[in-house]
Design an enzyme around this catalytic site. Sequence first.
Site, short mmCIF file in Angstrom:
data_model
loop_
_atom_site.label_atom_id
_atom_site.label_comp_id
_atom_site.label_asym_id
_atom_site.label_seq_id
_atom_site.Cartn_x
_atom_site.Cartn_y
_atom_site.Cartn_z
N ARG A 1 11.77 -2.35 10.56
CA ARG A 1 10.76 -1.82 11.47
C ARG A 1 10.60 -2.75 12.67
O ARG A 1 10.64 -3.96 12.53
CB ARG A 1 9.41 -1.70 10.74
CG ARG A 1 9.14 -0.29 10.25
CD ARG A 1 7.95 -0.22 9.32
NE ARG A 1 6.73 -0.83 9.86
CZ ARG A 1 5.54 -0.75 9.24
NH1 ARG A 1 5.44 -0.11 8.09
NH2 ARG A 1 4.47 -1.33 9.76
N ARG B 1 11.43 -7.20 4.92
CA ARG B 1 11.37 -5.80 4.50
C ARG B 1 12.43 -4.95 5.21
O ARG B 1 12.69 -5.11 6.40
CB ARG B 1 9.98 -5.23 4.81
CG ARG B 1 9.86 -3.74 4.52
CD ARG B 1 8.44 -3.30 4.43
NE ARG B 1 7.74 -3.33 5.71
CZ ARG B 1 6.47 -2.97 5.86
NH1 ARG B 1 5.75 -2.58 4.81
NH2 ARG B 1 5.90 -3.02 7.04
N ARG C 1 -0.39 -9.10 13.37
CA ARG C 1 -0.93 -8.11 12.42
C ARG C 1 -1.76 -8.79 11.34
O ARG C 1 -2.79 -8.26 10.93
CB ARG C 1 0.22 -7.32 11.77
CG ARG C 1 0.84 -6.29 12.71
CD ARG C 1 2.24 -5.89 12.28
NE ARG C 1 2.29 -5.21 11.01
CZ ARG C 1 3.39 -5.11 10.27
NH1 ARG C 1 4.53 -5.67 10.69
NH2 ARG C 1 3.38 -4.46 9.14
N ARG D 1 -9.38 0.65 9.08
CA ARG D 1 -8.87 -0.70 9.31
C ARG D 1 -9.88 -1.59 9.99
O ARG D 1 -9.59 -2.75 10.27
CB ARG D 1 -7.62 -0.61 10.20
CG ARG D 1 -6.33 -0.89 9.45
CD ARG D 1 -5.20 -0.75 10.43
NE ARG D 1 -4.05 -1.52 10.07
CZ ARG D 1 -3.05 -1.04 9.33
NH1 ARG D 1 -3.09 0.15 8.84
NH2 ARG D 1 -2.01 -1.80 9.09
N LYS E 1 0.82 -1.22 0.00
CA LYS E 1 0.00 0.00 0.00
C LYS E 1 0.85 1.26 0.00
O LYS E 1 0.60 2.19 -0.76
CB LYS E 1 -0.90 0.05 1.24
CG LYS E 1 -1.95 -1.04 1.32
CD LYS E 1 -2.91 -0.79 2.48
CE LYS E 1 -2.25 -0.82 3.85
NZ LYS E 1 -1.74 -2.17 4.23
#
Length: 219
Positions: A164, A133, A175, A99, A24
């Site tokens: 992160r 990532r 998540r 969300r 996104k």
Amino acid sequence: MGTPTPEIGEKMKIVLLGAPGAGKGTQAVKIAEKYNIPHISTGDIFRKNIKEQTPIGVIAKSYIDKGNLVPDDVTIEIVKNRLAEDDCKKGFILDGFPRNVYQAEALLNITELNVVLDIHVPTENLMARLTGRRVCSGCGESYHVTTLEGRNTCARCGENLYQRDDDNEQTVAERLAVYHKQTEPLIEFYKAKALLKTVNGDQDADAVTAEVLNVLERL
Ligand code: ADP
Ligand code: ZN
């Protein structure tokens, strides 16, 4: 090409849906650049507050570290205030909000929308995408370890890459569970309002962008 035509500019109130790791953020940056509209990422807003140790940041961190959603009242207030700013009048791209259904209902009372883009990536790919990532500390660009071949600096701006805090396996699992339970129902929510368009996120980022722009040009 600079300022958009009024016809297009008026139609650019966009929500980006998609699982964590669907890409996104990457697509939002491209769309915001192309149409000259603000990119509003609730995740980015929370991370900035955490870094600056604001009261919101302190609250947000305790939820984000566990992979849970930050409370709706805090999140909705932030988005409401941001959308009230002048630069959002002609359009915006919301990345990471809403969300859950409660947030989506609240958003109905804040603004109209022109389109909801769902970037779809098969569930089984998401864990590897997220745990691999790496993000640029300078410009925010995302990379994946498989293409970095050991490099640790950004190809765009040269700053260092980092992982992160919430991209570890345990937090990612939570998540993804939160996504399936709370966010995925929004696909039906927006389908019922005839706002939903689905884009294949399981291809390289430029190909996804091409599909996204194609959808937006046809609105
Ligand atoms: P991703 O989509 O990869 O999970 P984000 O940067 O969008 O990353 O979000 C990171 C975290 O910030 C989420 O896991 C959640 O804790 C919090 N967050 C972001 N947006 C919202 C929102 N709309 N409501 C509640 N929490 C949010
Ligand atoms: Zn960079």
